[in-house]
Design an enzyme around this catalytic site. Structure first.
Site, PDB file in Angstrom:
ATOM      1  N   CYS A 110       0.840  -1.213   0.000  1.00  0.00           N
ATOM      2  CA  CYS A 110       0.000   0.000   0.000  1.00  0.00           C
ATOM      3  C   CYS A 110       0.870   1.256   0.000  1.00  0.00           C
ATOM      4  CB  CYS A 110      -1.020  -0.023   1.138  1.00  0.00           C
ATOM      5  SG  CYS A 110      -2.401   1.089   0.770  1.00  0.00           S
ATOM      6  N   HIS A 141      -3.741  -4.741   0.235  1.00  0.00           N
ATOM      7  CA  HIS A 141      -3.266  -5.175   1.557  1.00  0.00           C
ATOM      8  C   HIS A 141      -3.368  -6.692   1.667  1.00  0.00           C
ATOM      9  CE1 HIS A 141      -2.454  -1.553   3.956  1.00  0.00           C
ATOM     10  NE2 HIS A 141      -3.399  -0.963   3.244  1.00  0.00           N
ATOM     11  N   GLU A 169      -2.015  -8.621   3.692  1.00  0.00           N
ATOM     12  CA  GLU A 169      -1.997  -9.072   5.096  1.00  0.00           C
ATOM     13  C   GLU A 169      -3.379  -9.049   5.734  1.00  0.00           C
ATOM     14  OE1 GLU A 169      -1.283  -6.083   4.155  1.00  0.00           O
ATOM     15  OE2 GLU A 169      -1.981  -4.682   5.684  1.00  0.00           O
TER      16      GLU A 169
END
Ligand code: MN
Length: 242
Positions: free
Chosen positions: A110, A214, A216
């Site tokens: 990001c 993202h 994660e």
């Protein structure tokens, strides 16, 4: 031995307090840990300490966060520019440049893809929300869990396509800025359907990849997320310290 992975941090101050805090979301830490790395948080200290930190890590994870001040890529602030983390810009950009010079593996997420691109000399689009070219929604507001939001089209001959095992994926999207001019030595290897750049990479043995989404905070069993973090940590283990 677990490779030491440095994670960059945001700066914050709790309301009504004079205490400054440096932090990174636990989801980054958890993925590095599960992929076999040793996560180390890097606070936004004097940039003179960049080399001392890089002497101690095997790879760098540039995490998400707010906007980079446009002066760092020779532009004036757009009226929709978001909040600026001054200590972070001051520490993270020289850190990323020095890590590139040392050929350390780098994974940017990001804000991290933007940090990587700006550190290497590229520029950013400052606000997709008011940008007529961006016809896909890139800044979602969702509650209640992870969400795959928009499609990305991945260049066939890219490292990313190899890791994903496909040339299409559906990813989340929590950004209002994006890479504009890709830094020299890098190329864009994934795009949203409106042409917005969603990944950049540099070819070669070491892992140099930035993604605009993202990974994660995708579903815990997202195969793409596991592939990305495992490949990054494996590259850090191979590369070793230099
Ligand atoms: Mn997006």
């Amino acid at each position: 031995m677990r490779p030491a992975i440095g994670l960059t941090c945001h700066t914050s101050a709790s309301q009504g307090s004079y205490h400054t805090q440096y932090g990174a979301n636990g989801s980054y830490v958890g993925w590095v840990e599960r992929a076999g790395g040793l996560p180390l948080l890097l606070p936004n200290v004097d940039p003179g300490l960049v080399d001392a930190y890089l002497d101690r890590i095997d790879g760098l994870l540039l995490t998400g966060g707010g906007d980079i001040h446009p002066h760092h890529y020779r532009a004036e602030p757009h009226k929709q520019l978001g909040s600026i983390d001054v200590p972070r810009d001051r520490f993270e950009l020289p850190l990323a440049r020095a890590a590139l010079a040392r050929e350390l593996p780098i994974f940017g997420i990001c804000r991290g893809i933007q940090t990587l691109n700006v550190a290497a000399g590229g520029t950013l689009r400052q606000d997709l929300v008011s940008d007529p070219i961006a016809t896909v929604q890139h800044r979602i507001a969702n509650v209640g869990g992870p969400l795959g939001h928009h499609t990305i089209l991945i260049e066939e001959d890219s490292v990313l396509a190899q890791l994903v095992g496909a040339t299409r994926a559906v990813v989340n999207s929590y950004h209002h800025q994006a890479v504009d001019e890709v830094a020299e030595g890098f190329r864009a290897t994934a795009f949203a359907t409106d042409g917005t750049i969603e990944a950049i990479e540099r070819d070669g043995e070491r892992f140099l990849l930035g993604v605009q989404w993202h990974p994660e905070v995708m579903e815990p069993d997202d195969p793409l997320t596991a592939a990305l973090f495992e490949a990054f940590v494996a590259a850090c283990r191979r590369g070793g310290r230099r």
